[in-house]
Design a protein around this motif. Sequence first.
Motif, PDB file in Angstrom:
ATOM      1  N   GLN A 187     -18.402 -33.284  16.044  1.00 31.64           N
ATOM      2  CA  GLN A 187     -17.236 -32.392  16.024  1.00 31.64           C
ATOM      3  C   GLN A 187     -16.010 -33.188  16.447  1.00 31.64           C
ATOM      4  O   GLN A 187     -16.056 -33.921  17.429  1.00 31.64           O
ATOM      5  N   ARG A 209     -11.893 -33.410  17.568  1.00 32.42           N
ATOM      6  CA  ARG A 209     -10.807 -32.665  18.206  1.00 32.42           C
ATOM      7  C   ARG A 209      -9.470 -33.405  18.029  1.00 32.42           C
ATOM      8  O   ARG A 209      -8.501 -33.074  18.699  1.00 32.42           O
ATOM      9  N   TRP A 237      -5.957 -30.451  14.402  1.00 33.28           N
ATOM     10  CA  TRP A 237      -6.243 -29.017  14.358  1.00 33.28           C
ATOM     11  C   TRP A 237      -6.528 -28.598  12.919  1.00 33.28           C
ATOM     12  O   TRP A 237      -5.814 -29.011  12.017  1.00 33.28           O
ATOM     13  N   PRO A 238      -7.544 -27.771  12.648  1.00 33.76           N
ATOM     14  CA  PRO A 238      -8.461 -27.152  13.613  1.00 33.76           C
ATOM     15  C   PRO A 238      -9.632 -28.076  13.939  1.00 33.76           C
ATOM     16  O   PRO A 238      -9.912 -29.017  13.187  1.00 33.76           O
ATOM     17  N   PRO A 239     -10.320 -27.820  15.028  1.00 33.98           N
ATOM     18  CA  PRO A 239     -11.545 -28.590  15.277  1.00 33.98           C
ATOM     19  C   PRO A 239     -12.546 -28.332  14.158  1.00 33.98           C
ATOM     20  O   PRO A 239     -12.672 -27.199  13.674  1.00 33.98           O
ATOM     21  N   THR A 240     -13.218 -29.387  13.714  1.00 36.02           N
ATOM     22  CA  THR A 240     -14.184 -29.262  12.632  1.00 36.02           C
ATOM     23  C   THR A 240     -15.491 -29.954  13.008  1.00 36.02           C
ATOM     24  O   THR A 240     -15.510 -30.863  13.847  1.00 36.02           O
ATOM     25  N   PHE A 241     -16.562 -29.525  12.331  1.00 35.09           N
ATOM     26  CA  PHE A 241     -17.898 -30.045  12.569  1.00 35.09           C
ATOM     27  C   PHE A 241     -18.415 -30.760  11.333  1.00 35.09           C
ATOM     28  O   PHE A 241     -18.047 -30.409  10.201  1.00 35.09           O
ATOM     29  N   TRP A 272     -15.629 -23.415  13.467  1.00 29.89           N
ATOM     30  CA  TRP A 272     -14.727 -22.852  14.466  1.00 29.89           C
ATOM     31  C   TRP A 272     -13.934 -21.708  13.832  1.00 29.89           C
ATOM     32  O   TRP A 272     -13.457 -21.826  12.702  1.00 29.89           O
ATOM     33  N   CYS A 281      -9.445 -19.223  18.816  1.00 30.82           N
ATOM     34  CA  CYS A 281      -9.415 -19.495  20.255  1.00 30.82           C
ATOM     35  C   CYS A 281      -8.211 -18.806  20.889  1.00 30.82           C
ATOM     36  O   CYS A 281      -7.234 -18.475  20.215  1.00 30.82           O
ATOM     37  N   TYR A 331      -5.043 -19.003  18.122  1.00 35.68           N
ATOM     38  CA  TYR A 331      -5.146 -19.698  16.844  1.00 35.68           C
ATOM     39  C   TYR A 331      -6.344 -19.152  16.070  1.00 35.68           C
ATOM     40  O   TYR A 331      -7.329 -18.708  16.667  1.00 35.68           O
ATOM     41  N   ASN A 343     -10.698 -29.123  23.710  1.00 37.14           N
ATOM     42  CA  ASN A 343     -11.184 -28.717  22.378  1.00 37.14           C
ATOM     43  C   ASN A 343     -12.588 -29.231  22.085  1.00 37.14           C
ATOM     44  O   ASN A 343     -12.892 -29.626  20.955  1.00 37.14           O
TER      45      ASN A 343
END
Lengths: 107, 122
Positions: free
Chosen positions: A89, A91, A94-98, B47, B50, B58, B107
């Motif tokens: 994942q 950080r 943005w956005p956090p992704t996997f 995700w 949040c 967001y 995060n």
Amino acid sequence: EIVLTQSPATLSLSPGERATLSCRASQSLSSYLAWYQQKPGQAPRLLIYDASNRATGIPARFSGSGSGTDFTLTISSLEPEDFAVYYCQQRSNWPPTFGQGTKLEIK
Amino acid sequence: EVQLVESGGGLVKPGGSLRLSCEASGFTLSSYRMNWVRQAPGKGLEWVSCISDSSYIYYADSVKGRFTISRDIAKNSLYLQMNSLRDEDTAVYYCARDLMVRGVLINTFDYWGQGTLVTVSS
């Protein structure tokens, strides 16, 4: 959105062997990458944050390395409880992704 | 001991609504950025939304305008109001806490609930 590609999709190994899992990013992440372990029916568990820092309570056989776009999770000697799915994942953006996950299965 | 317990999942028809709850214990929820992360059956993690310690909010593009995140400080709880639900919203929904490193929230998700299953189907 940053895309994370994990390889291999499935890794078949025996207990005691060394496991090497890869995560490649579509753009540089600096060192802002985490690794999670997920077992069937359970929530993910944080293993490594910021590429190489073990989370609280994580055994020393788990280690992370890499920076930029290429990262590696290494399990030095597999225990029976390590067979699971692993996700990376990011950080950095943005956005956090996997990533899509690597399944580590018993050979 | 930090614990997160989700509830509120279930079967709902397309276009319907559902409200998920996440009750926190062992820490003060409003001091952390709190997240919702979902996992479709047999798929990876996504995700969703949040709310920061400063109440910034967001959303993922896939849920923007349909989902609303909120929290109740007195109840130490997090919520996700889901409206206009679609088949592709079917997933296990997890609440997850941001990791704090040297006083900074980063995060990355250090504590997760057990998840609650939302099934959208006619």
